[in-house]
Scaffold this motif. Structure first.
Motif, short mmCIF file in Angstrom:
data_model
loop_
_atom_site.label_atom_id
_atom_site.label_comp_id
_atom_site.label_asym_id
_atom_site.label_seq_id
_atom_site.Cartn_x
_atom_site.Cartn_y
_atom_site.Cartn_z
N ALA A 63 0.84 -1.21 0.00
CA ALA A 63 0.00 0.00 0.00
C ALA A 63 0.86 1.25 0.00
O ALA A 63 1.94 1.28 0.61
N THR A 64 0.39 2.27 -0.69
CA THR A 64 1.04 3.58 -0.70
C THR A 64 0.03 4.59 -0.19
O THR A 64 -1.03 4.79 -0.79
N GLN A 65 0.36 5.22 0.92
CA GLN A 65 -0.57 6.17 1.55
C GLN A 65 -0.33 7.58 1.04
O GLN A 65 0.81 8.02 0.88
N ASP A 66 -1.43 8.28 0.78
CA ASP A 66 -1.34 9.68 0.36
C ASP A 66 -0.91 10.54 1.54
O ASP A 66 -1.25 10.26 2.68
N SER A 75 -6.23 8.45 2.08
CA SER A 75 -6.55 7.21 1.37
C SER A 75 -5.24 6.52 0.97
O SER A 75 -4.18 7.15 0.93
N SER A 76 -5.34 5.25 0.67
CA SER A 76 -4.17 4.46 0.28
C SER A 76 -4.47 3.70 -1.00
O SER A 76 -5.59 3.18 -1.18
N HIS A 77 -3.47 3.63 -1.87
CA HIS A 77 -3.57 2.82 -3.08
C HIS A 77 -3.04 1.43 -2.74
O HIS A 77 -1.87 1.29 -2.37
N SER A 151 -6.61 -4.39 -7.14
CA SER A 151 -5.98 -3.08 -7.02
C SER A 151 -7.10 -2.09 -6.70
O SER A 151 -7.98 -1.85 -7.52
N ILE A 152 -7.05 -1.53 -5.50
CA ILE A 152 -8.15 -0.69 -5.02
C ILE A 152 -7.60 0.53 -4.28
O ILE A 152 -6.42 0.60 -3.96
N THR A 153 -8.49 1.45 -4.01
CA THR A 153 -8.19 2.61 -3.18
C THR A 153 -9.03 2.51 -1.91
O THR A 153 -10.26 2.38 -1.99
N LYS A 154 -8.37 2.52 -0.77
CA LYS A 154 -9.08 2.37 0.50
C LYS A 154 -8.81 3.58 1.40
O LYS A 154 -7.68 4.06 1.48
N GLN A 155 -9.85 4.00 2.07
CA GLN A 155 -9.70 5.09 3.04
C GLN A 155 -9.45 4.54 4.44
O GLN A 155 -8.82 5.21 5.26
#
Length: 308
Positions: A63-66, A75-77, A151-155
């Protein structure tokens, strides 16, 4: 003559012993308008076999966090690879079949393409349907039921990483980097085997780094120019702060510039998953009655980045 008459045996002929008649076991009830009615007692039902199912869900996550100031907007990718394994056992000569469904309620439509079922063990009816699983008696070890890639974006992540850098000193020649790790309050279990790596930029003089005393075992690797902290466990809902100080190469930074420290966190959990994947098991149909005993174990291993 009278004596002879009165002394005569009055037992009469002996009755012959009758064999058991099955009719003796029947109960007869008299109806008001008719004769006797035969009533049969209900037969004892056969007990449904017990089937023990242990579901094992594991996810490998990157995961890569903004970097955002508002916690509500972070959010994180996420890239994750998951597996659903199982162990099935019963005392029945043949393991009875049962139904199983795997679904991510957060992304129900994507579940159609992202979940790959093991066709050797399942009769596939549809990605959103209950599928039939039949486990041969010879299979006594863990076997794969399905796998998925997403592959998702999660808050909402199991962990949140925040960092703060500030300069101090008469000429702002010193700086401090502080990293806070927060375990999500909604986690079921604790975060374990935590390793935090903070890369030291060229604008920092490595030999001047001082790790601020605190939790974890912190050390600086001068060869790789990385500060490492290690911690065995962090309770869910808890947070912890790691920090270090160093001297800045003032010739490479303006007075208002801050050194940039890339951050990498590695941790694991033996009670949670990053996704909301759900596995439901139930009896196949009325022709295959069983008593299901289902237990579930979740786990993940996370590599979490907080970039520049």
């Amino acid at each position: 003559m009278f004596d002879a008459y009165f002394n005569k045996s009055t037992e009469g002929p002996k009755r012959r012993q009758m064999s058991h008649d099955p009719l003796d076991d029947l109960v007869f009830r008299r109806r008001p308008s008719s004769g006797l009615q035969q009533v049969k007692f209900p037969t004892r039902r056969k007990k449904a076999p017990r089937v023990n199912v242990k579901i094992l869900i594991h996810e490998e996550v990157a995961a890569t966090q903004d970097r955002k100031s508002s916690l509500d907007d972070v959010s994180s990718h996420v890239m994750l690879d998951g597996t659903v394994d199982a162990i099935v056992s019963s005392l029945h000569p043949r393991n009875p079949p049962f139904s199983i469904r795997i679904l991510d309620p957060d992304y129900p439509e994507e579940s159609q393409n992202s979940i790959q079922f093991n066709s050797k063990m399942l009769t596939f009816h549809g990605p959103l349907e209950y599928n039939t699983i039949s486990v041969p008696k010879a299979v006594r070890e863990v076997f794969n039921v399905a796998s998925y890639h997403r592959s998702i974006t999660k808050q909402i992540m199991p962990v949140l990483v925040q960092s703060r850098v500030h300069r101090f000193g008469e000429n702002l020649e010193r700086c401090e980097v502080a990293v806070q790790i927060r375990s999500n309050l909604n986690n079921i279990g604790n975060l374990k085997e935590i390793t935090l790596a903070v890369a030291v930029p060229p604008t920092i003089i490595g030999k001047t780094i001082r790790i601020v005393p605190g939790p974890g075992n912190g050390e600086y690797d001068d060869l790789r120019r990385v500060i490492l902290w290690k911690m065995k466990e962090l309770n869910h809902g808890s947070s912890i702060v790691f920090s270090a100080e160093a001297t800045v190469v003032t010739s490479k930074l303006l007075m208002d510039d801050l050194p940039k420290f890339p951050i990498l966190l590695r941790c694991k959990s033996t009670e949670d998953t990053v996704s909301s994947i759900q596995v439901d098991c139930k009896q196949l149909d009325v022709d295959h009655p069983i008593t299901l005993n289902v237990t579930m174990e979740r786990s993940f291993q996370l590599l979490h980045r907080l970039p520049l």
